[in-house]
Structure formats: C-alpha cells, structure tokens
Design a protein around this motif. Sequence first.
Motif, short mmCIF file in Angstrom:
data_model
loop_
_atom_site.label_atom_id
_atom_site.label_comp_id
_atom_site.label_asym_id
_atom_site.label_seq_id
_atom_site.Cartn_x
_atom_site.Cartn_y
_atom_site.Cartn_z
N GLU A 15 0.86 -1.19 0.00
CA GLU A 15 0.00 0.00 0.00
C GLU A 15 0.89 1.23 0.00
O GLU A 15 1.86 1.30 0.76
N PRO A 16 0.58 2.23 -0.82
CA PRO A 16 1.39 3.45 -0.79
C PRO A 16 1.10 4.24 0.49
O PRO A 16 0.02 4.12 1.07
N ASP A 17 2.08 5.01 0.92
CA ASP A 17 1.82 5.93 2.02
C ASP A 17 1.68 7.33 1.43
O ASP A 17 1.76 7.52 0.20
N LEU A 18 1.43 8.31 2.27
CA LEU A 18 1.17 9.66 1.78
C LEU A 18 2.37 10.23 1.01
O LEU A 18 2.20 10.94 0.02
N GLU A 19 3.58 9.89 1.46
CA GLU A 19 4.77 10.37 0.76
C GLU A 19 4.86 9.79 -0.65
O GLU A 19 5.30 10.46 -1.58
N ASP A 20 4.45 8.54 -0.81
CA ASP A 20 4.43 7.92 -2.14
C ASP A 20 3.46 8.67 -3.07
O ASP A 20 3.77 8.92 -4.24
N VAL A 21 2.30 9.01 -2.54
CA VAL A 21 1.30 9.75 -3.34
C VAL A 21 1.86 11.12 -3.72
O VAL A 21 1.73 11.56 -4.86
N ALA A 22 2.51 11.80 -2.78
CA ALA A 22 3.09 13.11 -3.06
C ALA A 22 4.15 13.03 -4.15
O ALA A 22 4.23 13.90 -5.02
N ARG A 23 4.97 11.98 -4.12
CA ARG A 23 6.00 11.81 -5.17
C ARG A 23 5.37 11.49 -6.52
O ARG A 23 5.83 11.94 -7.56
N GLU A 24 4.29 10.71 -6.51
CA GLU A 24 3.64 10.33 -7.76
C GLU A 24 2.89 11.50 -8.40
O GLU A 24 2.77 11.56 -9.62
N TYR A 25 2.40 12.41 -7.58
CA TYR A 25 1.61 13.55 -8.07
C TYR A 25 2.21 14.85 -7.53
O TYR A 25 1.66 15.48 -6.63
N PRO A 26 3.32 15.32 -8.11
CA PRO A 26 3.97 16.52 -7.60
C PRO A 26 3.16 17.80 -7.81
O PRO A 26 3.42 18.80 -7.15
N GLY A 27 2.18 17.76 -8.67
CA GLY A 27 1.33 18.94 -8.90
C GLY A 27 0.22 19.10 -7.88
O GLY A 27 -0.61 19.99 -8.00
N TRP A 28 0.24 18.24 -6.87
CA TRP A 28 -0.79 18.27 -5.84
C TRP A 28 -0.13 18.40 -4.47
O TRP A 28 0.89 17.80 -4.20
N ARG A 29 -0.76 19.19 -3.60
CA ARG A 29 -0.33 19.27 -2.20
C ARG A 29 -1.16 18.26 -1.43
O ARG A 29 -2.39 18.28 -1.50
N VAL A 30 -0.52 17.35 -0.71
CA VAL A 30 -1.24 16.30 0.02
C VAL A 30 -0.99 16.43 1.52
O VAL A 30 0.08 16.86 1.94
N TRP A 31 -1.99 16.09 2.32
CA TRP A 31 -1.85 16.15 3.76
C TRP A 31 -2.91 15.28 4.43
O TRP A 31 -3.88 14.87 3.80
N THR A 32 -2.69 15.02 5.71
CA THR A 32 -3.67 14.33 6.53
C THR A 32 -4.42 15.39 7.31
O THR A 32 -3.82 16.21 8.00
N GLY A 33 -5.74 15.38 7.19
CA GLY A 33 -6.56 16.39 7.86
C GLY A 33 -6.84 16.04 9.31
O GLY A 33 -6.55 14.94 9.78
N THR A 34 -7.44 16.99 10.01
CA THR A 34 -7.83 16.76 11.40
C THR A 34 -8.91 15.70 11.50
O THR A 34 -9.13 15.12 12.56
N ASP A 35 -9.58 15.44 10.38
CA ASP A 35 -10.60 14.40 10.33
C ASP A 35 -10.01 13.02 10.09
O ASP A 35 -10.72 12.04 9.92
N ARG A 36 -8.66 12.95 10.05
CA ARG A 36 -7.90 11.72 9.82
C ARG A 36 -8.11 11.13 8.43
O ARG A 36 -7.82 9.98 8.18
N ARG A 37 -8.63 11.95 7.51
CA ARG A 37 -8.72 11.55 6.11
C ARG A 37 -7.56 12.19 5.38
O ARG A 37 -6.91 13.11 5.86
N TYR A 38 -7.28 11.70 4.18
CA TYR A 38 -6.20 12.21 3.37
C TYR A 38 -6.77 13.17 2.34
O TYR A 38 -7.80 12.88 1.72
#
Length: 72
Positions: A15-38
């Motif tokens: 399973e990819p982690d958030l860093e993997d998603v960020a590397r795969e899609y550099p045109g997007w800012r990714v983060w974990t929200g306070t709602d614990r969703r990505y």
Amino acid sequence: MDDMTDPSAQGLPEEPDLEDVAREYPGWRVWTGTDRRYHALRKCGPPLTVRGDYPLDLADEIRRAEAFIAEL
C-alpha cells in the motif's frame, strides 16, 4: 510480520503511504486532515480538492480528477 502476512513476500504491491502519493503527483499538495482523512489540493490551475480514507484512495481520486480535467 511473517511471510503469510507480509504483502511484499507474497508478490503483492505494498500500500502506498502519503509520501508515495506526493511523489507520484507533484502537482498536488497532500496532507492528513484533522478528520484523519487524506486530502489533496491542486497546486496550479483551477482549485480542486479531493479526499480519501487511505493514501491509495487519495491516489485514485487524484487520477479521476486529472482525467476529468483532461476532458474539459
């Protein structure tokens, strides 16, 4: 973790982690929200936000969003 529970030992992709998603899609800012969703926000162009329960879900939503934008 033994070989029966380790996905990489069974030849399955991990399973990819958030860093993997960020590397795969550099045109997007990714983060974990306070709602614990990505969450992801496009860095350029019309603002677009997508979210998912897991990093893999988030990557799928980004792919769908990019396909939708390409059709416009």
